[in-house]
Design an enzyme around this catalytic site. Structure first.
Site, PDB file in Angstrom:
ATOM      1  N   TYR A   1      36.429 -74.691  13.453  1.00  0.00           N
ATOM      2  CA  TYR A   1      35.232 -74.619  12.510  1.00  0.00           C
ATOM      3  C   TYR A   1      34.086 -74.368  13.490  1.00  0.00           C
ATOM      4  O   TYR A   1      33.854 -75.124  14.392  1.00  0.00           O
ATOM      5  CB  TYR A   1      35.146 -75.694  11.677  1.00  0.00           C
TER       6      TYR A   1
ATOM      7  N   ASP B   1      32.810 -74.334  21.910  1.00  0.00           N
ATOM      8  CA  ASP B   1      32.179 -74.969  20.834  1.00  0.00           C
ATOM      9  C   ASP B   1      32.219 -76.584  21.058  1.00  0.00           C
ATOM     10  O   ASP B   1      33.120 -77.096  20.406  1.00  0.00           O
ATOM     11  CB  ASP B   1      32.475 -74.380  19.579  1.00  0.00           C
TER      12      ASP B   1
ATOM     13  N   LYS C   1      25.421 -82.463  16.581  1.00  0.00           N
ATOM     14  CA  LYS C   1      25.984 -83.771  16.560  1.00  0.00           C
ATOM     15  C   LYS C   1      25.401 -84.930  17.342  1.00  0.00           C
ATOM     16  O   LYS C   1      24.262 -85.419  17.201  1.00  0.00           O
ATOM     17  CB  LYS C   1      27.409 -83.860  16.212  1.00  0.00           C
TER      18      LYS C   1
END
Ligand SMILES: *Cc1c(COP(=O)(O)O)cnc(C)c1O
Length: 429
Positions: A144, A239, A267
């Site tokens: 994702y 990522d 995050k």
């Protein structure tokens, strides 16, 4: 467990917000439940609107590596608040966080701050396309990368949980430029590069996959990826939105010594405030406006409150022994859960990298998305509900990762394992 107030709030929420939530997995549909509404958090605990408390293993889906309301982070935020919340002009805080990222993440020489992980991956891909003059992007099934059009092909996280292959609203032309391959399949990768290598702008990968549950990389796969992209003039994007400052201070690349050209972060880097970042070789990053022609901008990018939270968080992560302690705590949880399942005669697979942990109800190893999909999601749903009833707050999908924070105590872990023991016993067939 009383949930009256949450239930009432959810009825109102559904009228005002699509599905009652501002991000799909929060709705808990895949486990057949309604969400609890959170009122406050402290350390490893969440407190809901009905006064229930939970040991939190979602950690706001990754950022809260220090647990909630860490005093040093709160203090740094309050300090900025007394001076203002947004200036739309450069501040020393942006430079400080950029320098911290550059010295932490081995492949990063320059970095641009944005407001979310999605923005980081979208911008990194635009940059890769801009510098290569090519369009094709390769990603991997079950990974994702946020909700950018390019990435909504065989995606993980909420897309996997809802069982949808892509999304309406994404133009065909866009998806035609995305190729999704099986994760950890080195041979397939070699075949595709032999055929299309010279047309590939970028390969984007979660170097430890955390959005199909937790799936660690085969190192040969990552090394081949590095070699093939280099050989064909394609940009390799790690990522590390989830793994950056999480699996190690310098991310997966520091852990395994495999260097991408560009790295996406998010995050943890925002310490619980909305921050994303993308960085890499100066040679590539200098193509971003205003230094180069590839456009990317943001009204609130580098926001001082968010920068301060990030800086304060990274300072604590840098302290000697931080990741060792987190590892020991996470290992204890893994061991406890495994033993509890074994005693109950339940087959589970736990994949873990540092403080990221994925639990699948299966007796076969899980090393890619297809294998994750073969696990028993019904058992997972029952497990989820049971754990919540015992005050353990897990992600409501096997396609998500559990996060341990430095605020989790031995007592928290023991309580969690005791709860799991009871729940596994109840699953007995
Ligand atoms: C969470 C996540 C994103 C998206 O970040 P947002 O801040 O939710 O936009 C991208 N990539 C990975 C690997 C993620 O885990």
């Amino acid at each position: 467990m009383k949930r009256d107030i949450s239930a009432k709030l959810f009825i109102k929420a559904k009228k005002a917000i699509p599905g009652g939530v501002n991000s799909p997995v929060r709705a808990c549909r895949s486990v057949g439940m309604d969400p609890v509404f959170i009122q406050r958090a402290e350390g490893s605990k969440l407190f809901d609107a009905d006064g229930n408390s939970f040991i939190d293993y979602i950690g706001s889906w990754g950022p809260m590596i220090l647990g909630h309301r860490h005093p040093q982070v709160i203090c740094a935020i309050e300090d900025v608040l007394s001076r203002g919340t947004s200036f739309g002009a450069p501040t020393d805080l942006e430079v400080e966080l950029a320098e911290m990222v550059i010295s932490a993440v081995p492949s990063v020489e320059m970095v641009r701050m944005v407001n979310s992980g999605t923005e980081a991956t979208m911008s990194a891909v635009r940059l890769a396309r801009g510098v290569t003059g090519r369009d094709l992007v390769i990603k991997f099934d079950g990974c994702y990368h946020g909700h950018g059009d390019t990435f909504l092909v065989e995606a993980g996280s909420g897309v996997a949980t809802l069982g949808i292959p892509g999304s309406p609203g994404v133009p065909k032309a866009c998806v035609q430029n995305t190729l999704s391959l099986p994760y950890n399949d080195t041979q397939r990768l070699q075949e595709v590069f032999a055929e299309k290598g010279k047309t590939v702008a970028a390969v984007i990968v979660e170097p430890v996959a955390g959005n199909m549950g937790l799936v660690p990389p085969d190192l040969a796969f990552l090394k081949t990826l590095r070699k093939l992209t280099q050989g064909h003039g394609a940009v390799l994007i790690f990522d590390e939105v989830m793994t950056g400052f999480r699996v190690a201070y310098g991310g997966v690349q520091a852990l395994h010594g495999i260097m991408p050209d560009l790295t996406c972060m998010g995050k943890v880097i925002g310490g619980g405030l909305p921050v994303g970042a993308y960085g890499g070789k100066a040679e590539i990053m200098s193509n971003i406006a205003p230094e180069g022609p590839v456009y990317q901008a943001g009204t609130l990018s580098g926001n001082p409150v968010a920068m301060a939270a990030g800086i304060a968080t990274l300072k604590i992560l840098k302290e000697p022994g931080f990741y060792e302690t987190l590892e020991a705590c996470s290992a204890k949880l893994e061991k406890g859960l495994k033993e509890a399942a074994e005693e109950a005669g339940i087959s589970i697979v736990i994949n873990r990298v540092g403080s990221m942990l994925g639990l699948f109800f299966t007796d076969k190893p899980v090393s890619n998305f297809a294998e994750a999909q073969k696990s028993n999601v019904n058992l997972f749903a029952t497990y989820y509900k049971g754990m919540l009833e015992h005050g353990i707050y897990l992600a409501p999908s096997q396609y998500e990762t559990a996060f341990v924070s430095s605020a989790h105590s031995n007592t928290d872990i023991e309580e969690t394992v005791r709860a799991a023991s009871k729940v596994f016993d109840g699953l007995g067939i």
